[in-house]
Motif scaffolding. Sequence first.
Motif, PDB file in Angstrom:
ATOM      1  N   TRP A  69      40.195  56.801 -14.831  1.00 46.31           N
ATOM      2  CA  TRP A  69      39.098  56.228 -15.596  1.00 46.31           C
ATOM      3  C   TRP A  69      38.061  55.606 -14.666  1.00 46.31           C
ATOM      4  N   GLY A 121      45.187  56.660 -15.835  1.00 49.56           N
ATOM      5  CA  GLY A 121      45.935  56.811 -17.076  1.00 49.56           C
ATOM      6  C   GLY A 121      46.139  55.452 -17.718  1.00 49.56           C
ATOM      7  N   ALA A 122      47.393  55.080 -17.926  1.00 48.65           N
ATOM      8  CA  ALA A 122      47.719  53.769 -18.482  1.00 48.65           C
ATOM      9  C   ALA A 122      48.186  52.810 -17.395  1.00 48.65           C
ATOM     10  N   GLN A 177      42.807  56.804 -25.335  1.00 50.99           N
ATOM     11  CA  GLN A 177      43.001  57.567 -24.108  1.00 50.99           C
ATOM     12  C   GLN A 177      43.559  58.969 -24.351  1.00 50.99           C
ATOM     13  N   GLN A 224      47.034  63.574 -15.678  1.00 50.44           N
ATOM     14  CA  GLN A 224      46.486  62.284 -16.077  1.00 50.44           C
ATOM     15  C   GLN A 224      44.994  62.218 -15.758  1.00 50.44           C
ATOM     16  N   LYS A 257      46.500  44.278 -23.897  1.00 57.48           N
ATOM     17  CA  LYS A 257      47.416  45.389 -24.197  1.00 57.48           C
ATOM     18  C   LYS A 257      47.387  45.631 -25.706  1.00 57.48           C
ATOM     19  N   ARG A 260      37.532  54.413 -20.959  1.00 57.27           N
ATOM     20  CA  ARG A 260      38.693  53.711 -21.486  1.00 57.27           C
ATOM     21  C   ARG A 260      38.290  52.400 -22.148  1.00 57.27           C
ATOM     22  N   GLU A 289      40.998  52.738 -13.460  1.00 53.53           N
ATOM     23  CA  GLU A 289      42.431  52.798 -13.752  1.00 53.53           C
ATOM     24  C   GLU A 289      42.906  54.243 -13.697  1.00 53.53           C
ATOM     25  N   GLY A 294      52.456  50.417 -12.497  1.00 56.95           N
ATOM     26  CA  GLY A 294      52.699  49.872 -13.829  1.00 56.95           C
ATOM     27  C   GLY A 294      54.180  49.709 -14.084  1.00 56.95           C
ATOM     28  N   THR A 344      42.799  62.624 -22.231  1.00 58.72           N
ATOM     29  CA  THR A 344      43.943  63.057 -21.421  1.00 58.72           C
ATOM     30  C   THR A 344      44.389  64.457 -21.831  1.00 58.72           C
ATOM     31  N   ASN A 385      43.645  50.657 -27.374  1.00 54.32           N
ATOM     32  CA  ASN A 385      43.237  51.073 -26.031  1.00 54.32           C
ATOM     33  C   ASN A 385      43.917  52.380 -25.635  1.00 54.32           C
ATOM     34  N   TYR A 386      45.173  52.497 -25.994  1.00 55.68           N
ATOM     35  CA  TYR A 386      45.970  53.647 -25.585  1.00 55.68           C
ATOM     36  C   TYR A 386      45.696  54.843 -26.489  1.00 55.68           C
TER      37      TYR A 386
END
Length: 355
Positions: free
Chosen positions: A222, A235-236, A205, A219, A197, A187, A233, A302, A209, A201-202
């Motif tokens: 990481w 997932g998110a 992923q 999921q 954020k 990640r 982590e 989260g 995924t 970054n997303y």
Amino acid sequence: MIGTAQKIAIEKTKTSKITSVDFDNLPFGSVFSDHMLVCDYRNGAWEAPKIMPYQPISLDPSAKIFHYGQSVFEGMKAYRDKDHNIWLFRPEDNYKRLNVSSKRMAMPELPKEYFMEGLKTLLQLDRDWIPQSEGSSLYVRPFIFASGRGFHASPADEYKFIIATAPSGAYFSSGKVKVLIEETYSRAANGGVGFAKAGGNYAGQFYPTQLAVEKGYQQVIWTDDNAHEYIEEAGAMNIFVRIKDTLVTGPVSDRILDGITRKSILEIAREEGIPAEVRKLKVNEVVEAAKNGTLKEMFGAGTAAVVSPIAAFGYRGSDYDLPQLEKSYASRFKKRITDIQYNRSEDSFGWRFKV
């Protein structure tokens, strides 16, 4: 600088969409409320924010967001209690983190008044969009991106700050999830932007995924970018692991987001006397705990899902089921946090913010 919400220019929508929305069957983040806040950065300064009807935006094809990915965002929720008061949860933490992310991406930091007063004004205007059914809320998405033009690989000279909102149901409707511990893809890396954020970054992923989903998982867990030796982590989300009665989560770093829900869980654990450790956690330690029966829980933390229990995890071709607990830490933390968010309990931490 604006001093009060009344100084924000407001253009109201001529026709509200609210009557077409089924508030009893809300998806997550795909139905949008009537208005949005917009603020432009030009000539070295942020201009006054304004609120307008939710609508598409127009950008030049050379806008640097498309080419160099200067984009950061936050995730928040607004809640309405039984007396129709509006509440936010630790919004100043979101504001501070937005600026931390912006600084790392060479983007201009936003004045606090613009963020807080703009947010309050927007929520007051669209207060009827905040659902009251259990598990639902108004998801709030503040974000900043590069709108300045040019193909030269350098920071933009113009940016746009927007707050858009979406009445939403539960993030994970199916409850517990099955995850795969990732050993090929990473990640984030030391010295990188994993703590920010940042949109990229997303995006990075999604492909790993998808591969996990094809194998029957929902999921990815990481691990570190070097040897894939440590849990980082989920997932998110940030991840917590309970071994016996001790809660363990990794320390924040260049690679790990300083999650607001994560911080809240650690503070609640301290107040309630739950043993909690912030330390590096080896994958092998988790696998061994699963084998000898001391692994009691794993859950993600989260804004979107608050707490998401993990039912099982996969590692090197084997799956490990977690026990079904009547009184889990996950349910305990989720209830404590959501009771504060929905103004159903005392807030000894001072996290609840009235709009």
